[in-house]
Enzyme design. Structure first.
Site, short mmCIF file in Angstrom:
data_model
loop_
_atom_site.label_atom_id
_atom_site.label_comp_id
_atom_site.label_asym_id
_atom_site.label_seq_id
_atom_site.Cartn_x
_atom_site.Cartn_y
_atom_site.Cartn_z
N SER A 22 -31.78 85.85 110.01
CA SER A 22 -31.45 84.45 109.75
C SER A 22 -32.32 83.48 110.54
O SER A 22 -32.10 82.27 110.47
CB SER A 22 -29.98 84.19 110.08
OG SER A 22 -29.73 84.53 111.44
N ASN A 109 -20.27 85.79 118.23
CA ASN A 109 -19.25 85.16 117.38
C ASN A 109 -18.77 83.82 117.94
O ASN A 109 -18.68 82.83 117.21
CB ASN A 109 -18.06 86.11 117.19
CG ASN A 109 -18.47 87.41 116.51
OD1 ASN A 109 -19.61 87.54 116.06
ND2 ASN A 109 -17.57 88.36 116.44
N THR A 154 -16.16 48.18 81.94
CA THR A 154 -15.34 49.39 81.95
C THR A 154 -15.74 50.13 80.69
O THR A 154 -16.15 49.51 79.69
CB THR A 154 -13.83 49.08 81.93
OG1 THR A 154 -13.51 48.41 80.72
CG2 THR A 154 -13.44 48.22 83.12
N HIS A 155 -15.68 51.44 80.74
CA HIS A 155 -16.14 52.25 79.61
C HIS A 155 -17.57 51.87 79.23
O HIS A 155 -17.96 51.97 78.07
CB HIS A 155 -15.23 52.08 78.38
CG HIS A 155 -13.79 52.33 78.66
ND1 HIS A 155 -13.16 53.51 78.33
CD2 HIS A 155 -12.84 51.57 79.26
CE1 HIS A 155 -11.88 53.45 78.69
NE2 HIS A 155 -11.66 52.28 79.27
N SER A 276 -46.42 58.33 85.49
CA SER A 276 -46.50 59.54 84.68
C SER A 276 -47.92 60.07 84.70
O SER A 276 -48.88 59.30 84.73
CB SER A 276 -46.08 59.23 83.25
OG SER A 276 -46.62 60.16 82.35
N LYS A 282 -45.81 54.09 82.41
CA LYS A 282 -44.53 54.42 83.02
C LYS A 282 -44.37 53.88 84.44
O LYS A 282 -45.31 53.82 85.21
CB LYS A 282 -44.34 55.94 83.04
CG LYS A 282 -44.17 56.56 81.68
CD LYS A 282 -43.06 55.91 80.87
CE LYS A 282 -41.72 55.99 81.53
NZ LYS A 282 -41.10 57.29 81.46
N ASN A 284 -41.14 54.66 86.98
CA ASN A 284 -39.89 55.41 86.98
C ASN A 284 -39.17 55.31 88.32
O ASN A 284 -39.80 55.41 89.37
CB ASN A 284 -40.19 56.89 86.71
CG ASN A 284 -40.92 57.10 85.40
OD1 ASN A 284 -40.63 56.41 84.42
ND2 ASN A 284 -41.86 58.02 85.39
N GLU A 289 -33.12 58.99 90.54
CA GLU A 289 -32.83 60.17 89.73
C GLU A 289 -32.61 61.41 90.61
O GLU A 289 -31.73 62.23 90.36
CB GLU A 289 -33.97 60.45 88.76
CG GLU A 289 -34.18 59.32 87.75
CD GLU A 289 -35.53 59.46 87.05
OE1 GLU A 289 -35.68 60.40 86.27
OE2 GLU A 289 -36.43 58.63 87.31
N TYR A 316 -14.92 87.73 112.54
CA TYR A 316 -16.21 87.40 111.97
C TYR A 316 -16.61 88.43 110.93
O TYR A 316 -16.58 89.64 111.21
CB TYR A 316 -17.27 87.34 113.08
CG TYR A 316 -18.64 86.95 112.56
CD1 TYR A 316 -19.00 85.62 112.43
CD2 TYR A 316 -19.55 87.93 112.16
CE1 TYR A 316 -20.24 85.27 111.92
CE2 TYR A 316 -20.78 87.58 111.64
CZ TYR A 316 -21.12 86.25 111.53
OH TYR A 316 -22.34 85.91 111.01
N GLN A 321 -22.51 84.18 107.68
CA GLN A 321 -23.90 83.74 107.87
C GLN A 321 -24.32 82.77 106.77
O GLN A 321 -25.20 81.94 106.96
CB GLN A 321 -24.83 84.95 107.89
CG GLN A 321 -26.28 84.59 108.08
CD GLN A 321 -27.13 85.84 108.32
OE1 GLN A 321 -26.78 86.68 109.13
NE2 GLN A 321 -28.23 85.95 107.60
N LYS A 324 -24.77 78.57 106.84
CA LYS A 324 -25.82 77.69 107.36
C LYS A 324 -26.67 77.03 106.29
O LYS A 324 -26.90 75.82 106.35
CB LYS A 324 -26.66 78.45 108.38
CG LYS A 324 -25.92 78.54 109.71
CD LYS A 324 -26.60 79.46 110.68
CE LYS A 324 -25.55 80.11 111.57
NZ LYS A 324 -24.68 81.11 110.86
#
Lengths: 472, 472, 472, 472
Positions: A22, A109, A154-155, A276, A282, A284, A289, A316, A321, A324
């Site tokens: 690890s 541990n 709304t909606h 782009s 473009k 963006n 996003e 443990y 592990q 993490k």
């Protein structure tokens, strides 16, 4: 150097070493691990397990390592499985066999549980600052473009006009709740597992509370088995992070659509846009996003961690592990997202004119008109029905509610079952009254309750938010 | 009766009605909805929107409905979409057109947010009681079988002996954290959205704080757009529930394996077991298995709810209707799981002899032996290595550490690089000393730190838990 | 070099560059990217967009880069955002401005979709081999320890005796389904998006099918908007991976418990075990635990990816960049888990004696006894009830069903409501008959249907599995 | 009537009965359960376990029950735990003790696995029809409004003009993949587990293949332990359902935004819209919003089911009961969503004018202009840069690319490093050429590849889709 090789005959399989190591991930804990070890050495000294000279030598060695790690000078050896073994080996290189006494009265541990709580505590403090930075950006924009009117939806359909500042302050509320959850998580996590040993409690007379104080913990864990089995604090943090990312993703979604020229409400600065490789036209809003997409991954990290824990016996288990990667990645994602979104909001250009135009679209003042009828005695349900029919007529005629002919209004009232409405039909100037209640500014002003969008209320809320941020 | 039909020409499609209605689910909110409406009527009265006679008539009607709902006398009409429209229609049947004034200054958006917070508050209070009941069951068992020794395991392999009471108290710690999370969730959720209207704030001079006080809320939401868009409290509750179920699933996993005759540690009472339709010999701990399985589903409910919210623009979107099934089902699952697991623990029979036998298996006292060497001056890492080699020898010989021959011990020490170990090899009675440190009771007693498994420490912890439970 | 800088005024924000770059992850696609580019250059040549000399120069450059990447000689520049820009820039360094023609008729949108499909195809082929390796390990163990009897369990309680080989072959069935799902995913994924451009289709007369053939695709995507918006193949692969990991996790769970000395059914080889930093006695099956934990994370990767896609409008959105980490990590996890579990099974030692002992525990032949009564005319439900009462008596007496006294059997039959049972009570030797039907070997032999655990059936199944594996 | 009460002393706890019963959910399997039982009785007859008269009586009883269930006449008794016990009890009421022979050679473990596969098979067939219905709706709309031009977007920003028909056909591609996944799932699921018993294989000489044929299965499961432990088919179905719902959610997201008056691209019919209880002006596309929200819940059902299975030992565990709610609810959600979305699309009104206007916005023809420069010899990267600078100039001037002055074009070309561009600057009519390549229709026509948006290509694709649907 495998710290547990004493009873093993065969040498390990390299596939297994690859699979189980690890160090690539848990090196993030190095400073916390050293901090914990220093406190543990002090504790062993207090307990008389180490003599003062041993304590001094170990501390000096650990402080040296801390400097090396902070400066990026310690090379991580993948053959040494994890961060704990790497640091103990580096210590042995530095101070010799005395390093072999460091792990007295401690297991990996309780050690890793301590490291993770230290790491989480400082990470939460950093994130709290980042959230405040995001709040400042939102409040700043609300301040700059405070008076702009936009269509509350709304909606996703136009509902009622609201102030942009009001909309932005909704996000500040969410962020404050995020801070509250982080503070709660920090409080519950900030106890010391050190001294719990492998699971039964250390076999030496350690003063756990003194060591906890040295590490800035508020107390000690009350049960050694729980102390090494518990990853509640990871789950609780990930839940806070997932919700925090969801909040940012909601803003990101709005930014993304508002940037489309059909809306044209905002323009993301060039510095927060990309283009782009193929289409020269473009521009963006990529960071927004990515925030939206990454929100899904932090949610997944949370559900993955709960999946790791589900049905796990106490003590443990190596499954732990897997706490993490989701923890470290989610914290990093949230922090970076807050930073980038704050920058994006700081530099966002608002098109006041287009927002206001849009606010008038979709008969957004219809509720205000209905409320005006109610104030003249019509029951709400009937007022709602009457205004609904007026909206339908206006829509057919392609006009706004503020352009309705008197006769239309009178006819709608007269045809009602509600005597109050019919009486109203006979009143002088009822058409004019309806038209005037249909103005944007009138509708805004009407929402004059705590938390409402009436300009005075929003100014108060904004001032309160600024005062709170200034106090920090 | 569609409350919004005024501007619609076509009649609805039955498929759409089927698809959108929620009365099958949200009827669980009926009492909360009525409670909220009563407070809202009082508020409209205070604001002068309703006159005293109207207030009295509406309240009388609502109180009548409350009695009907409580008694199960109100028939839910699927044609009436949701619980709000059902109740308003029932009110109209009961008191006539005046019912049409109930919805003045209110939208279903702030109404349902209010209902859900009221529901969640009382549900949290019930769950808190159920958690305490589970704690009592665990403490009761710890009390009955307090002194039983069992193998503490890590990686599911025998690690060190611990007391069963110590193991059970680990779960009490988890449950206390569950209570803490519920309390935090309750605190953050216990504010009133009423008066936020559809999203802009109500168009009437409502005293939101007075209404909030009447409903037992600690305050009001600070931003009307946030108030109707926010489902943080659902997510926060589901996160607490998922983790709470994971805790129970860990216990369930242990019960399940411990019931297998190879372990034979416990016997689940007949009343909490089921059999097989085909195999006459079966006695299965089904409730534990179901708890384990259902933990996965509550986790899924949490991630589903985060998925619903991700990327959702502000303002009420119909997507939010999907908050109710995960919330209601998860709360019910958690509550029932706590109840059933408490009963299972209350009636669980423990086989003390088998637990103690198992505690001796797997050289669980090896750490205590290593610690004994450390106390005689050997560095921990070297003591670990030496004892590891003794374990390997004992395993080959098929004996326990407490049956090692003196010569084996002397040889192991003598071959060490550590001068302290070699000196020890020459000491009189070192074999005897190693053997005696290898006893179960000695190992237990050695873990004498706060939270450790030394019998005196466990007695203290148990007494503290009982005192805390008694105080309630 | 930002390939889209033409219309941007401000220089980028470094936070944004950090946040949006993907080169750290998508460099895994480098060879696929070059392979796709080579085919695209050939296509531009065929279409007359490039002349033969240009084609030759571009191909030579790309082949050179391919060698560099394969040899690890290409240094990735984080300033160059992603793998596509890195490779195009390296090409420009190598062959000059002509590199600027490579991207003609192509967008990163169809390019990355092509790269990912190429990557997935070869990854699936590798995983198919790894699954076969795991099947071989299971079949190998079944072959070595084929005749060992073990307790088949349901609800983790002893149910009926089964052969270990039968149990292992159940996993082979699961793995074969995993292979089937991979094959289906491969088939659906193996079509070429190249030529779809940014989303409208390339603006040059490209022969998409010829290019697809060159790349080994089975055909071309049928709609350019879908081609750049589609990540179904990622989801479908992740679903197969999550289920494949769940299969391994079920085996891992069994290995883990079976290694506990209370079971002692198997011993994981030292090479697949680890020890403890504190407890000298420990021998832990860590790889199995990690497999179990990682199964949860692959499931999370799947649900995260679905979360990324949910509600995403068509056309490439930057959210889609979040497809790579879950895809790459999940494939690596699955592959490594298969490899390590195959090694663990290859080296697993089985304790035949303990398995057989356990098989007799828990009255596992009770079903066979009931079936014997049925064959003598008792209705099944009644036979089940009678044998259930015999089990209860035997349990009270602490004996096996094969040690029941004749009188017990006769009494149980006589007290039945079923005339057939009462008749049987009078038959000579009924006690003996019941005792003999209660033998392990008799019970095994009785399950003589296709897929049953009768030794002859298991031998057939094993032979069939070996033959299938040998054919490959 | 608990079918397994023989060895149990205590009577059950009502809390446990509540907690474990499944009749409220699994009654959906009733017809499948009876179908399976009929085939099993035939099998017992063939095996000589039942005599012909017993077979006839049992079949008659089961057929009677089938009629009752189909007519909704069978009352489910919650005291009878599940659908299997309910049906067996109802059979006993109808035909007496002979019913006790029905369960010979069968366990609920293989029985429920059979029921679920039968249920899934017919559900998949229904869903396949529903998907085809949705395809027909999309193709129908593409046919009606086939020639409408709209802005194709990436990153939600205008990218290139595309035909609406082309956009709609992208969804048809997705739906066809959904059908493919369902077909694969059906194929893998359509094997008979009957005869696998509890887990070891039935103890009677059943001809499993004959029974499988009678039930329409393609074959039998090959391993009895796998047969009762396996829920792969549930996971595989849920994965297909989650992705299918994600597809619908993408369309739902588009519908929702396109309905906002800022876009005004489409108008959802009144029958598929709802209003507001407070705001008379609202017209909300609720079904689309619910589809989007429910997509998240089906994804959660999938990850929950994987969570149930993770780490589960082989053999039936009661955790598996948790397969039914996610399976049944997800299938119902998907089916209803397909039905409602098909209706919504069938009745959707398209505003051709607004779509076309929007298609011209955002310089969507810039790529076509760059391609035109490439065809005149400019390298693509340089053409991209030049057009990018022209877009920036046009944006500053507030005009379209088709309105650029000749001099602007000449200057941009002349300042290039590319000699080809500089040569072009001197050519007569270059401004005119650029302007003409910037037309919407020219840009559309240029995407003339398979799968491209050139009108002729789209017509072909639409015709192919119609032909495919007509063939069914």
């Amino acid at each position: 150097m495998q710290l547990w090789g004493g009873r093993f005959a065969e040498t390990g399989d390299e596939r297994v070493a690859d699979f189980t190591r690890s160090i690539g991930v848990d090196q993030a804990l190095a400073l916390d691990d050293i901090q914990g070890s220093i406190a543990h050495v002090h504790g062993l000294g207090r307990a008389g397990v180490l003599d003062p000279a041993e304590v001094d030598a170990l501390i000096a060695g650990l402080e040296g390592l801390r400097a090396d790690v902070a400066a990026g000078r310690l090379a991580w050896d993948p053959a040494l499985e994890d961060v704990h073994l790497n640091i103990e080996a580096a210590l042995a290189t530095r101070i010799g066999p005395l390093a072999g006494k460091l792990h007295t009265g401690r297991s990996r541990n309780d050690q890793v549980a301590t490291d993770m709580r230290l790491w989480l505590r400082r990470t939460i403090d950093d994130l709290d600052e980042a959230i405040l930075g995001m709040e400042r950006a939102l409040v700043g924009l609300a301040d700059r473009d405070g008076g702009v009117v936009m269509p509350g939806t709304t909606h996703l359909q136009p509902a009622q006009p609201v102030l942009l500042a009001h909309h932005l302050l909704a996000y500040v509320e969410m962020l404050e709740r995020d801070r509250g959850r982080l503070a709660d998580t920090r409080r519950r996590a900030n106890v010391s597992p050190l001294g719990s040993g492998a699971l039964a409690g250390a076999g030496y007379p350690l003063d756990r509370e003194a060591t906890a104080r040295e590490l800035g913990f508020d107390g000690v864990t009350a049960n050694s088995i729980d102390a090494v089995s518990d990853r509640d604090f990871v789950v609780e943090f990930l839940a806070a992070a997932a919700l925090g990312m969801v909040h940012l993703s909601r803003l990101a979604e709005e930014i993304t659509w508002w940037s489309n020229p059909r809306f044209g409400f905002v323009r993301v600065a060039d510095a927060f846009s990309t283009g782009s490789s193929m289409m020269p036209n473009k521009r963006n809003p990529d960071p927004a996003e990515l925030v939206r997409g990454r929100a899904a991954r932090v949610t997944a990290a949370l559900s993955g961690m709960l999946g790791v824990l589900k049905g796990l016996p106490l003590g443990y288990q190596r499954d732990l592990q897997e706490d993490k990667p989701p923890l470290f990645e989610s914290a990093a994602t949230w922090g970076a997202s807050l930073l980038v979104m704050a920058g994006l909001i700081d530099t966002l250009a608002v098109d006041r004119k287009r927002m206001r135009e849009a606010a008038a679209e979709g008969y957004t003042t219809a509720t205000a008109v209905a409320d005006a009828l109610v104030r003249r005695g019509v029951a709400f349900r009937e007022a709602h029905r009457i205004v609904g029919s007026l909206v339908a007529e206006a829509e057919r005629a392609g006009i706004g509610l503020d352009a309705l002919a008197d006769q239309m209004v009178v006819d709608a009232l007269r045809s009602s079952d509600d005597p109050a409405a019919r009486r109203l039909a006979d009143e002088e100037g009822v058409g004019e009254a309806v038209r005037s209640s249909a103005s944007i500014d009138g509708a805004l002003a009407a929402s004059d309750v705590i938390g409402g969008t009436a300009p005075a209320r929003v100014r108060e809320a904004l001032a309160a938010a600024k005062a709170r941020l200034d106090r920090r």
